[in-house]
Enzyme design. Structure first.
Site, PDB file in Angstrom:
ATOM      1  N   ARG B  59       0.826  -1.211   0.000  1.00 47.32           N
ATOM      2  CA  ARG B  59       0.000   0.000   0.000  1.00 47.32           C
ATOM      3  C   ARG B  59       0.853   1.251   0.000  1.00 47.32           C
ATOM      4  O   ARG B  59       1.740   1.405   0.831  1.00 47.32           O
ATOM      5  CB  ARG B  59      -0.846   0.036   1.278  1.00 47.32           C
ATOM      6  N   ASP B  61       0.865   5.481   0.349  1.00 45.39           N
ATOM      7  CA  ASP B  61       0.080   6.596   0.877  1.00 45.39           C
ATOM      8  C   ASP B  61      -0.175   7.653  -0.189  1.00 45.39           C
ATOM      9  O   ASP B  61       0.440   7.631  -1.254  1.00 45.39           O
ATOM     10  CB  ASP B  61       0.841   7.254   2.034  1.00 45.39           C
ATOM     11  N   TYR B 119      11.932   0.218  -1.853  1.00 50.87           N
ATOM     12  CA  TYR B 119      11.518   1.618  -1.921  1.00 50.87           C
ATOM     13  C   TYR B 119      12.727   2.522  -2.143  1.00 50.87           C
ATOM     14  O   TYR B 119      13.839   2.191  -1.744  1.00 50.87           O
ATOM     15  CB  TYR B 119      10.821   2.044  -0.622  1.00 50.87           C
ATOM     16  N   ARG B 207       9.383   6.688   5.400  1.00 55.09           N
ATOM     17  CA  ARG B 207       9.452   8.145   5.517  1.00 55.09           C
ATOM     18  C   ARG B 207       9.930   8.597   6.898  1.00 55.09           C
ATOM     19  O   ARG B 207      10.589   9.628   7.025  1.00 55.09           O
ATOM     20  CB  ARG B 207       8.105   8.763   5.170  1.00 55.09           C
TER      21      ARG B 207
END
Lengths: 261, 261
Positions: B59, B61, B119, B207
């Site tokens: 998922r 954001d 990522y 993050r």
């Protein structure tokens, strides 16, 4: 001097600019539509109170991006280079930025002093379109033959009459002879990057050049056809003109550093 | 079987997706706001006439981009992989694309079968903002100390309780233990690229991790402070949460190829 007249020393300022061209009608001022020039002039007015003219080193068409455009103006203000850098960035929209600002000698000529202009054209060479590259590259579905394209690109290097690479005849242009220093294509994953460096370019020359090279890469024309196009010296013969959004003005080179001190 | 009931064989389809997250409220369906999932489901409905649910591997954001998200659904339609690829791209908006489509075995589990998620976070490390990178990176003005950041990043590798790296406690999450395979920063001109690979991530983990590493890079905290944050296992301790637009889901890895045949 007549009473009340004040002679003000003007300082010549050079700006290095980056912009995303997507939302602009090119660099140069136009009656209708927002241009990079009009945005920079508006920012200068806000910072210095002066309504003046900003000139660039290499005019970019509507939609073309720049990593290193160079622009120049004369100001009566006494701001430091640092203040021009930060102050203009404060007033400019998010898709235009000043990367550096320099005070230069009055003798500096932004167009005549440039020894070369570097452009890049990005092709997204894949059957599947790319959402992340869609605004910064032109998609070509069929696998391009880079070897043939690079062989043709070699024949661009040197001093040639590039009449065939303008879209139409322009009588304001004194000569269609230009000197290309470098022209090369490289594959980086799905991207094909075309780099071309010349003293200066004719209008649409880069986009008509890559448009013709793509026709070689897809087998539509041969290297001999390409040389025939060059030798014909006939406006409109090269091309098609590839879309503007794949084109980037990377750098304008000068013989020395910008700083006047 | 009761009269009139038809048993239809369902085929499981896996899609590899690229998207620019700028205009989406993340991947997953939400009552208010457009999501990548709702756009993909709309395209599937247009192509197959089926109103079905699309599930993703990792998922993302609101505002997060993807080069290689993986999504999955079951269809009663008999379209080929090629038709799913081209047909869905035809109906999807320009900022979402299907890069590949595969028919997979019914036993394939998009989330459980994934062996790792990769990522990237892009930092634009320069005093001057970048118009061309503004939607795809987070600007940090002061020069980052990459050596210190990389030293701290090393301590993330392996199996750890990453409680300090979630923004707030979430009782629906069974365990806050995660296994990080790789974590590394590299400078490429003005860009600093953070790559992190793990079996899976907690919400906001990437993050909050890069947010903490930036504090090391700017000298606000030491490597010992970083280790203290890790060991405290206290939600909200790491961070700040860096903006979503610098984050890219690059790839989701599976043990074998997707294709079922």
């Amino acid at each position: 001097l007549p009473d009340g007249e004040v002679v003000r020393d003007l300082t010549k300022i050079v700006l290095v600019l980056e912009y995303e061209g997507t939302n602009y009608c090119g660099f140069q001022f136009q009656e209708n539509g927002t241009t990079v020039q009009s945005e920079v002039e508006k920012a200068v007015l806000q910072l210095t109170g002066e309504s003046l003219r900003v000139v660039c080193a290499s005019r970019t068409d509507a939609g073309v991006h720049a990593k290193g455009q160079v622009a120049c103006f004369r100001t009566g203000s006494r701001h430091s280079e640092e203040t021009f850098l930060k102050g203009l960035n404060n007033y400019l929209p998010q898709d235009i930025a000043v990367k550096a600002a320099y005070k230069v000698d009055e003798s500096f000529n932004i167009q005549m002093d440039a020894i070369s202009r570097e452009y890049r054209y990005y092709i997204f060479n894949s059957p599947a379109r790319s959402p992340l590259w869609r605004k910064y590259s032109y998609q070509v579905v069929g696998k391009l033959d880079l070897e043939a394209m690079n062989e043709a690109a070699q024949s661009l290097i040197g001093e040639h009459d590039f009449s065939s690479f303008v879209t139409c005849f322009d009588e304001s242009v004194k000569s269609t002879v230009r000197t290309v220093h470098q022209a090369h294509l490289e594959r980086k994953g799905d991207l094909v990057v075309f780099e071309i460096v010349a003293r200066s370019f004719l209008r649409h020359q880069v986009r008509n050049t890559i448009g013709t090279l793509i026709r070689i890469g897809t087998g539509k024309i041969t290297i001999e056809d390409f040389q025939g196009i060059m030798e014909a010296k006939k406006p409109g013969l090269a091309g098609p003109t590839t879309p503007a959004h794949g084109l980037f003005l990377m750098r304008v080179n000068y013989p020395g550093p910008f700083r006047s001190e």
